[in-house]
Scaffold this motif. Structure first.
Motif, mmCIF file in Angstrom:
data_model
loop_
_atom_site.group_PDB
_atom_site.id
_atom_site.type_symbol
_atom_site.label_atom_id
_atom_site.label_comp_id
_atom_site.label_asym_id
_atom_site.label_seq_id
_atom_site.Cartn_x
_atom_site.Cartn_y
_atom_site.Cartn_z
ATOM 1 N N ILE A 18 0.805 -1.209 0.206
ATOM 2 C CA ILE A 18 -0.176 -0.029 -0.080
ATOM 3 C C ILE A 18 1.216 0.691 -0.321
ATOM 4 O O ILE A 18 0.720 2.343 -0.451
ATOM 5 C CB ILE A 18 -0.275 0.089 1.192
ATOM 6 N N VAL A 19 1.492 1.235 0.508
ATOM 7 C CA VAL A 19 3.005 2.681 1.272
ATOM 8 C C VAL A 19 3.522 2.694 -0.078
ATOM 9 O O VAL A 19 3.687 3.599 -0.792
ATOM 10 C CB VAL A 19 3.688 1.796 1.666
ATOM 11 N N MET A 20 3.674 1.347 -0.734
ATOM 12 C CA MET A 20 5.088 1.015 -2.334
ATOM 13 C C MET A 20 3.947 2.149 -3.847
ATOM 14 O O MET A 20 4.247 3.181 -4.110
ATOM 15 C CB MET A 20 5.178 0.154 -2.500
ATOM 16 N N THR A 21 2.643 1.881 -3.716
ATOM 17 C CA THR A 21 2.048 2.476 -4.502
ATOM 18 C C THR A 21 1.060 3.821 -3.912
ATOM 19 O O THR A 21 1.339 4.662 -5.086
ATOM 20 C CB THR A 21 0.443 1.656 -4.763
ATOM 21 N N GLY A 22 1.344 4.146 -3.653
ATOM 22 C CA GLY A 22 1.108 5.871 -2.497
ATOM 23 C C GLY A 22 2.390 6.343 -2.658
ATOM 24 O O GLY A 22 1.679 7.702 -3.233
ATOM 25 N N PHE A 23 3.273 5.857 -3.150
ATOM 26 C CA PHE A 23 4.407 6.526 -3.056
ATOM 27 C C PHE A 23 5.143 6.649 -4.279
ATOM 28 O O PHE A 23 5.117 8.223 -4.275
ATOM 29 C CB PHE A 23 5.132 6.590 -1.662
ATOM 30 N N ALA A 24 4.398 6.144 -5.093
ATOM 31 C CA ALA A 24 4.996 6.197 -5.891
ATOM 32 C C ALA A 24 3.958 6.719 -6.995
ATOM 33 O O ALA A 24 5.121 7.420 -7.855
ATOM 34 C CB ALA A 24 4.422 4.522 -7.046
ATOM 35 N N ILE A 25 2.669 7.158 -6.570
ATOM 36 C CA ILE A 25 1.823 8.309 -7.212
ATOM 37 C C ILE A 25 2.003 9.633 -6.485
ATOM 38 O O ILE A 25 2.728 10.135 -7.427
ATOM 39 C CB ILE A 25 0.861 7.996 -6.793
ATOM 40 N N ARG A 26 3.164 9.381 -5.185
ATOM 41 C CA ARG A 26 2.950 10.638 -4.851
ATOM 42 C C ARG A 26 4.379 11.275 -5.460
ATOM 43 O O ARG A 26 4.261 12.488 -6.052
ATOM 44 C CB ARG A 26 2.969 10.751 -2.976
ATOM 45 N N ALA A 27 5.017 10.303 -5.369
ATOM 46 C CA ALA A 27 6.657 11.273 -5.858
ATOM 47 C C ALA A 27 6.606 11.595 -7.288
ATOM 48 O O ALA A 27 7.895 11.859 -8.076
ATOM 49 C CB ALA A 27 7.974 9.715 -5.292
ATOM 50 N N SER A 28 6.022 10.760 -7.961
ATOM 51 C CA SER A 28 6.127 11.122 -9.495
ATOM 52 C C SER A 28 5.285 12.699 -9.665
ATOM 53 O O SER A 28 5.613 13.474 -11.030
ATOM 54 C CB SER A 28 4.859 10.441 -9.983
ATOM 55 N N PHE A 29 4.880 13.504 -9.375
ATOM 56 C CA PHE A 29 4.416 14.786 -9.501
ATOM 57 C C PHE A 29 5.295 15.470 -9.879
ATOM 58 O O PHE A 29 4.749 16.833 -10.260
ATOM 59 C CB PHE A 29 3.656 15.765 -7.876
ATOM 60 N N GLY A 30 6.669 15.501 -9.621
ATOM 61 C CA GLY A 30 7.611 16.907 -10.128
ATOM 62 C C GLY A 30 7.405 16.655 -11.761
ATOM 63 O O GLY A 30 7.829 17.434 -12.029
ATOM 64 N N VAL A 31 7.629 15.327 -11.738
ATOM 65 C CA VAL A 31 7.809 15.329 -13.093
ATOM 66 C C VAL A 31 6.331 15.951 -14.414
ATOM 67 O O VAL A 31 7.031 16.117 -15.230
ATOM 68 C CB VAL A 31 7.186 13.733 -13.166
ATOM 69 N N PHE A 32 5.368 16.258 -13.701
ATOM 70 C CA PHE A 32 4.516 17.333 -14.085
ATOM 71 C C PHE A 32 4.236 18.610 -14.449
ATOM 72 O O PHE A 32 3.640 18.968 -14.651
ATOM 73 C CB PHE A 32 3.177 16.464 -14.181
ATOM 74 N N GLN A 33 5.471 18.934 -13.643
ATOM 75 C CA GLN A 33 5.630 20.647 -13.487
ATOM 76 C C GLN A 33 5.363 20.906 -14.847
ATOM 77 O O GLN A 33 4.885 22.045 -14.740
ATOM 78 C CB GLN A 33 6.734 20.525 -12.299
ATOM 79 N N ILE A 34 6.705 20.587 -15.495
ATOM 80 C CA ILE A 34 6.210 21.735 -16.979
ATOM 81 C C ILE A 34 5.873 21.218 -17.540
ATOM 82 O O ILE A 34 5.124 21.505 -18.391
ATOM 83 C CB ILE A 34 7.912 20.737 -17.368
ATOM 84 N N LEU A 262 17.292 12.856 -17.065
ATOM 85 C CA LEU A 262 18.319 12.674 -15.981
ATOM 86 C C LEU A 262 16.965 12.771 -14.535
ATOM 87 O O LEU A 262 17.779 12.173 -13.876
ATOM 88 C CB LEU A 262 19.179 13.141 -16.274
ATOM 89 N N GLY A 263 16.425 14.050 -15.042
ATOM 90 C CA GLY A 263 15.679 14.312 -13.113
ATOM 91 C C GLY A 263 14.883 13.531 -13.085
ATOM 92 O O GLY A 263 14.727 13.156 -11.597
ATOM 93 N N ALA A 264 13.834 13.238 -14.057
ATOM 94 C CA ALA A 264 13.092 11.767 -13.935
ATOM 95 C C ALA A 264 14.096 10.465 -13.234
ATOM 96 O O ALA A 264 14.086 10.046 -12.170
ATOM 97 C CB ALA A 264 12.550 11.490 -14.557
ATOM 98 N N ALA A 265 15.487 10.348 -13.454
ATOM 99 C CA ALA A 265 15.929 8.865 -13.418
ATOM 100 C C ALA A 265 16.643 9.799 -11.746
ATOM 101 O O ALA A 265 16.512 9.007 -11.176
ATOM 102 C CB ALA A 265 16.969 8.688 -14.285
#
Length: 413
Positions: A18-34, A262-265
């Motif tokens: 549960i934690v892994m799934t929730g954090f996978a989504i939350r950690a991706s939000f920076g990718v949507f900035q641009i 590289l930023g996402a990686a």
């Protein structure tokens, strides 16, 4: 159900998922900035504020969901959190105005609270024996890092084949999908009769009067500031400021040919390094005073962040920063939650840790929002980065006077 003498239990496995799934989504939000800013012509601060509000709502929701879990049951609290998470993502997929994103991120933040550390770590802690508790908390925390490993690259990959709105819908389906495993997460006995004699109000009064609880609360602020700022802004920071990827080099050879990739990686690499770092923190937390370990983690972060901002950014420095900062990334969580459990007991750990976590999320709000606001004013992240260095040094110092012993007058576990 009694506490298990085994380290690996169904509660730990499902909680980690549960934690892994929730954090996978939350950690991706920076990718949507641009992508989002470019589609609508927004300032960087607009979407940054939405992410900042998400982090603040997460902090507000954490003690609420902790209390809900202790009152009506852990699994019901997790279901409520997952539904809020999914609804927030679906509504965000249809948002076209900054204010809409900012409002819907309240639901996402509450969803992270209901499916995140506050609720899950409390269940894992109660399900674990004293012998395995520190390591169990570390494993569940490391699962959040595993989510971070896959979250940002997954979002980056999905964005190459579908619009960002569709990615949000995929994420909503993911967080609801993990609920199929929830029946396996059978909560252990909540407390002994002796522990039940102490009410939540009594425990809160004792904790609030204890200077050590205040120091834990204040010290967790910088953790939220640093982590949320990097998660939300580092992909864009690297995309815009890093030197070029050498053609034919190692990074190019493994498919990282642009600074955007590289930023996402880098976010993923932070998560990889933190799996090892968090497990090590859990192992050390059983053997050494947690307050000194926490002070060391914050000092290490401070030194690494200061070095990075004073050094010209290249792909090599990005990788070095990601690995070293990643090793310390969520190492504070099992140590801080374990410290709360050790001093104040397990009965109301979810609520007490949730209140401490609110400080973490205040820092998260400030780090994300300041990152966007100061970038729009000065065209650089340098100023907000140096604030992070300062608050990290503060946290390293304030943990040292904590009295790491069972608070007098509390029932034993």
């Amino acid at each position: 159900m009694t506490k298990s003498s085994s380290l690996i239990t169904p509660v730990l496995i499902v909680g980690s998922l549960i934690v892994m799934t929730g954090f996978a989504i939350r950690a991706s939000f920076g990718v949507f900035q641009i992508p989002i800013a470019e589609e609508f012509g927004w300032l960087r601060a607009d979407f940054s504020l939405a992410i900042a509000i998400q982090n603040l709502a997460w902090g507000i929701g954490q003690p609420i969901f902790g209390a809900i879990a202790e009152k009506i049951g852990d699994r019901k609290a997790i279901i409520m959190g997952a539904v809020a998470y999914a609804v927030g993502l679906v509504l965000s997929a249809g948002a076209t105005l900054p204010i809409q994103h900012q409002m819907y991120e309240v639901l996402v933040g509450f969803g992270v609270a209901g499916t995140g550390f506050g609720v899950v770590l409390a269940v894992v802690g109660r399900a674990s024996s004293a012998e395995h508790r520190s390591m169990s908390l570390a494993i569940a925390t490391a699962a959040g890092s595993a989510g971070q490993v896959i979250g940002a690259p997954m979002a980056e990959a999905l964005l190459t084949i579908m619009p960002w709105q569709s990615v949000f819908l995929v994420f909503a389906a993911m967080i609801l999908g993990v609920l199929v495993f929830l029946p396996l997460m059978r909560a252990p006995q909540m407390a002994t009769r002796a522990e039940l004699e102490e009410s939540l109000g009594q425990i809160l009064v004792k904790a609030f009067k204890d200077p050590s609880y205040t120091m834990i609360f204040l010290g967790f602020f910088s953790c939220g500031y640093q982590l949320a700022f990097v998660t939300a802004h580092f992909p864009a920071f690297v995309t815009e400021m890093c030197g070029p990827i050498a053609a034919g080099g190692f990074l190019d050879g493994i498919g990282i040919s642009s600074t955007s990739a590289l930023g996402a990686a880098a976010i993923s690499l932070i998560g990889v390094a933190n799996i090892a770092g968090t497990l090590l923190a859990g192992w050390l937390g059983k053997r050494f005073p947690k307050k000194y370990l926490l002070a060391s983690v914050y000092l290490g972060r401070t030194i690494i962040a200061a070095w990075f901002i004073m050094t010209p950014m290249t792909p090599t420095t990005v990788i070095i920063f990601s690995v070293t900062m990643g090793a310390l990334w969520l190492a504070t969580v099992p140590l801080t939650s374990g410290l709360v459990a050790h001093i104040y007991g397990l009965r109301y750990m979810g609520t007490l840790y949730g209140i401490v976590f609110f400080s973490h999320q205040l820092g998260s709000f400030l780090g994300v929002w300041l990152g966007g606001a100061l970038y729009d004013i000065y065209g650089t992240y340098e100023y907000v980065w140096w604030v992070g260095v300062g608050v990290g040094a503060f946290s390293a110092i304030i943990h040292l006077p904590i009295r790491e012993r069972r608070l007098e007058g509390l029932m034993t576990n």
